[in-house]
Write an enzyme that holds these catalytic residues in place. Structure first.
Site, PDB file in Angstrom:
ATOM      1  N   VAL A  86       2.592   6.646   7.026  1.00  0.00           N
ATOM      2  CA  VAL A  86       1.720   7.196   5.988  1.00  0.00           C
ATOM      3  C   VAL A  86       0.273   6.929   6.407  1.00  0.00           C
ATOM      4  CG1 VAL A  86       1.028   7.014   3.562  1.00  0.00           C
ATOM      5  CG2 VAL A  86       3.455   6.850   4.197  1.00  0.00           C
ATOM      6  N   GLY A 113       1.972   3.096   2.273  1.00  0.00           N
ATOM      7  CA  GLY A 113       3.034   3.116   3.287  1.00  0.00           C
ATOM      8  C   GLY A 113       4.289   2.461   2.730  1.00  0.00           C
ATOM      9  N   HIS A 114       4.120   1.293   2.128  1.00  0.00           N
ATOM     10  CA  HIS A 114       5.254   0.617   1.492  1.00  0.00           C
ATOM     11  C   HIS A 114       5.827   1.478   0.357  1.00  0.00           C
ATOM     12  CE1 HIS A 114       2.725  -2.907   2.920  1.00  0.00           C
ATOM     13  NE2 HIS A 114       3.857  -3.146   3.530  1.00  0.00           N
ATOM     14  N   GLU A 119       7.834   3.673  10.798  1.00  0.00           N
ATOM     15  CA  GLU A 119       7.548   3.969  12.210  1.00  0.00           C
ATOM     16  C   GLU A 119       6.198   3.406  12.626  1.00  0.00           C
ATOM     17  OE1 GLU A 119       7.855   8.165  12.852  1.00  0.00           O
ATOM     18  OE2 GLU A 119      10.042   8.145  12.743  1.00  0.00           O
ATOM     19  N   LYS A 120       5.370   3.042  11.644  1.00  0.00           N
ATOM     20  CA  LYS A 120       4.071   2.433  11.947  1.00  0.00           C
ATOM     21  C   LYS A 120       4.249   1.267  12.926  1.00  0.00           C
ATOM     22  CE  LYS A 120      -0.109   0.555  11.147  1.00  0.00           C
ATOM     23  NZ  LYS A 120       0.077  -0.726  11.798  1.00  0.00           N
ATOM     24  N   SER A 144      -2.343   0.181   6.510  1.00  0.00           N
ATOM     25  CA  SER A 144      -1.880  -1.137   6.940  1.00  0.00           C
ATOM     26  C   SER A 144      -2.499  -2.195   6.040  1.00  0.00           C
ATOM     27  CB  SER A 144      -2.313  -1.391   8.398  1.00  0.00           C
ATOM     28  OG  SER A 144      -2.182  -2.755   8.716  1.00  0.00           O
ATOM     29  N   HIS A 201       0.860  -1.187   0.000  1.00  0.00           N
ATOM     30  CA  HIS A 201       0.000   0.000   0.000  1.00  0.00           C
ATOM     31  C   HIS A 201       0.897   1.239   0.000  1.00  0.00           C
ATOM     32  CE1 HIS A 201       1.070   0.160   4.223  1.00  0.00           C
ATOM     33  NE2 HIS A 201       0.578  -1.070   4.408  1.00  0.00           N
TER      34      HIS A 201
END
Ligand code: AMP
Length: 305
Positions: free
Chosen positions: A201, A60-61, A173-174, A210, A58
């Site tokens: 993100v 974030g990646h 950091e998630k 996530s 997603h």
């Protein structure tokens, strides 16, 4: 996991395909083949960057990949491996979302050159016995709820670092406790890699991206935003001292009865006890139905109480 024929490591006659294509994306399933490629890259003066993931990629990646790609003179490896050793026996390993084709598409869009997607048996052949002990912080917070999770995670990260030998590795950091334990391991075990933590993100409403968000019903998705709202409330309460931070977050969470809160904790940035003043981290875990969600945020505690 099915792979398109164009990405298999051997052609139909069983001949080995070249491991690395300059302007394209090559998928490796064999650690030794990938090791040879990254070694040649380093030998040619390129820096190698690594983004470890469990797939179902997603935004974030995507951000991690962009950070990796922004390092001058670098080539990026994305690993996609749903690591069974970091799932407990009652956890969601079997139903964890898998989207290999879409993942490859995102990697290609982001200019990633190499994907490492090994099979479970390749990573853990019969007789595999070694595990990394995360130390005391590995038993707290997520570790208390998920025994063995961090040992499994550190073990696979250590293997990925040994296979790829990257100059720089990126984590979100998630998963703040994961990032903290990886920094600890790299320091303690003298691993020669630079660890970069990338800020979380979020969706427009504040919810952290996530892969597990895919489990949520539309109603649960609306309820889930309470977690990031609680983090914001905690951040605002920073000027009233550490106890007020946790109380403010708890109050917001209590307004959503569907959320089963596991923990709300304020810690120092290395996850030791909360400071009475200075930088701190607020961490929350909660369940919505069968889905466990985690999030965290930096808090500045500005007044001693
Ligand atoms: P996963 O595939 O969930 O194991 O995540 C792979 C990497 O992406 C880990 O370093 C995560 O911390 C990171 N990550 C996951 N979600 C986010 C997010 N919303 N923002 C930034 N990084 C993330």
């Amino acid at each position: 996991m099915t792979r398109p024929s164009s990405l298999r490591t051997h052609d139909l006659l069983g001949r080995k395909r070249p491991g690395y294509t300059k302007d394209g994306l090559t998928v490796h399933t064999d650690p030794n083949a990938l090791r040879r490629v990254t070694k040649a890259m380093r030998g040619g003066g390129r820096r190698v960057t690594l983004v470890p993931t469990m797939g179902a990629l997603h935004d974030g990646h995507r951000e991690l990949m962009r950070r990796a790609r922004s390092i001058p003179g670098s080539s990026t490896v994305v690993s996609i491996f749903v690591n069974p050793r970091q799932f407990g026996p009652t956890e969601d390993f079997d139903r964890y979302p898998r989207a290999f084709e879409a993942d490859l598409e995102m990697c290609r869009e982001e200019g990633v050159e190499l994907v490492f997607a090994p099979d479970v048996d390749t990573m853990y052949p019969p007789g595999f016995a070694t595990s990394i002990d995360p130390g005391p912080i590995g038993d707290e917070l997520e570790g208390a709820a998920r025994p063995g999770h961090f040992a499994g995670m550190l073990t696979v990260v250590n293997k990925l670092l040994a296979i790829v030998v990257p100059d720089v590795v990126f984590f979100g950091e998630k998963d703040y406790q994961q990032l903290t334990l990886i920094r600890r391991m790299v320091h303690d075990l003298d691993v020669d890699v630079h660890v970069v933590g990338v800020p979380t993100v979020r969706e427009r409403d504040g919810m952290a991206r996530s892969s597990r968000n895919a489990y949520l019903t539309p109603e649960q998705r609306e309820q889930a935003v309470t977690i990031s709202a609680a983090l914001s409330a905690g951040q605002y309460a920073g000027e009233q001292g550490p106890a007020a931070v946790v109380a403010a977050a708890r109050e917001v969470l209590s307004a959503e009865p569907a959320l089963e809160v596991d923990y709300v904790e304020l810690r120092d940035p290395e996850l030791g006890p909360a400071p009475s003043i200075g930088d701190a981290r607020l961490l929350i875990a909660a369940r919505l139905g069968a889905t466990r969600l985690i999030d965290n945020a930096h808090v500045s505690v500005t007044e001693r109480v």
